[in-house]
Design a protein around this motif. Structure first.
Motif, PDB file in Angstrom:
ATOM      1  N   ARG A  93       1.093   4.182  -2.925  1.00  0.00           N
ATOM      2  CA  ARG A  93       0.961   5.622  -2.649  1.00  0.00           C
ATOM      3  C   ARG A  93       2.178   6.378  -3.154  1.00  0.00           C
TER       4      ARG A  93
ATOM      5  N   LEU B  72       0.831  -1.204   0.000  1.00  0.00           N
ATOM      6  CA  LEU B  72       0.000   0.000   0.000  1.00  0.00           C
ATOM      7  C   LEU B  72       0.868   1.257   0.000  1.00  0.00           C
TER       8      LEU B  72
ATOM      9  N   ARG C 228      -8.212  -4.970  -1.240  1.00  0.00           N
ATOM     10  CA  ARG C 228      -9.239  -4.057  -1.767  1.00  0.00           C
ATOM     11  C   ARG C 228      -8.783  -2.601  -1.638  1.00  0.00           C
ATOM     12  N   GLN C 229      -8.121  -2.278  -0.528  1.00  0.00           N
ATOM     13  CA  GLN C 229      -7.574  -0.929  -0.368  1.00  0.00           C
ATOM     14  C   GLN C 229      -6.559  -0.636  -1.469  1.00  0.00           C
ATOM     15  N   ALA C 230      -5.746  -1.640  -1.784  1.00  0.00           N
ATOM     16  CA  ALA C 230      -4.742  -1.473  -2.845  1.00  0.00           C
ATOM     17  C   ALA C 230      -5.415  -1.244  -4.194  1.00  0.00           C
TER      18      ALA C 230
ATOM     19  N   ASP D 243      -5.376 -11.469   3.222  1.00  0.00           N
ATOM     20  CA  ASP D 243      -5.578 -10.059   3.556  1.00  0.00           C
ATOM     21  C   ASP D 243      -6.429  -9.376   2.495  1.00  0.00           C
TER      22      ASP D 243
ATOM     23  N   CYS E  54      -1.402 -11.894  -2.147  1.00  0.00           N
ATOM     24  CA  CYS E  54      -1.842 -11.741  -0.756  1.00  0.00           C
ATOM     25  C   CYS E  54      -1.993 -13.097  -0.084  1.00  0.00           C
TER      26      CYS E  54
ATOM     27  N   ASN F  33      -8.184   0.281  -4.613  1.00  0.00           N
ATOM     28  CA  ASN F  33      -8.619   1.686  -4.563  1.00  0.00           C
ATOM     29  C   ASN F  33      -7.460   2.643  -4.810  1.00  0.00           C
ATOM     30  N   LEU F  34      -6.241   2.217  -4.503  1.00  0.00           N
ATOM     31  CA  LEU F  34      -5.058   3.043  -4.746  1.00  0.00           C
ATOM     32  C   LEU F  34      -4.504   2.875  -6.159  1.00  0.00           C
TER      33      LEU F  34
ATOM     34  N   ASP G  96      -9.013  -7.457   2.713  1.00  0.00           N
ATOM     35  CA  ASP G  96      -9.354  -6.052   2.985  1.00  0.00           C
ATOM     36  C   ASP G  96      -8.224  -5.137   2.538  1.00  0.00           C
ATOM     37  N   TRP G  97      -6.981  -5.530   2.822  1.00  0.00           N
ATOM     38  CA  TRP G  97      -5.829  -4.739   2.377  1.00  0.00           C
ATOM     39  C   TRP G  97      -5.752  -4.739   0.849  1.00  0.00           C
TER      40      TRP G  97
END
Length: 168
Positions: A110, A106, A134-136, A129, A126, A138-139, A131-132
């Protein structure tokens, strides 16, 4: 089908009528696969797990020789390699384990997107993980693969797909 067969035919009374369509589809799939494998992709792979790295490299050597892979083990190595790529060769795709030392995936995303304004396709690997992952996404990560049995067979497809979508 899990072992990469394109299709199958059940020998019932009308199988000979369906056979030409199935054979044509298999032939088209073979041609598309062969053209993909003729295009070499340069991949920067970041993972600090030596066993996973060796397994991935061995799998690619046997099943995806068109992927040329350089390996680093830390997030800061990714940034450094991408800054130096003008002097060597350009990477087409990043393959990154989610939890790597120094900068995790992540933080690397960024750094690449915000600080360096780089838009290189990223595929995450992964281990439980989501949830992590999915955050990635989004990034700006292209996709992710969970380390489950058989995940190595999915990796070349995800790498090729990420590259193709970015190229389009």
């Amino acid at each position: 089908l899990k072992a990469s067969a394109d299709d199958y035919v059940v020998k019932n009374k009308d199988y000979l009528e369906r056979l030409p369509v199935i054979l044509e589809s298999a032939h088209n799939h073979y041609q598309a696969s062969a053209s993909r494998h003729n295009r070499h992709l340069n991949v920067l792979y970041a993972d600090d797990n030596q066993v996973d790295t060796e397994g991935t490299l061995h799998h690619f050597a046997v099943h995806a020789a068109h992927l040329h892979v350089d390996v680093v083990s830390r997030g800061s190595d990714i940034i450094r390699s991408l800054q130096q790529e003008e002097k060597s060769h350009v990477y087409d795709v990043l393959l990154v384990a989610l939890h790597i030392p120094e900068l995790n995936a992540l933080q690397v995303l960024r750094e690449l997107r915000i600080t360096h304004k780089r838009d290189i396709p990223v595929v995450l690997v992964c281990r439980g993980d989501e949830d992590w992952a999915r955050q990635a996404l989004n990034l700006g990560a292209s996709s992710y693969v969970m380390k489950t049995p058989g995940y190595l067979h999915q990796l070349p497809w995800h790498i090729e797909d990420a590259y193709t979508r970015a190229d389009l």
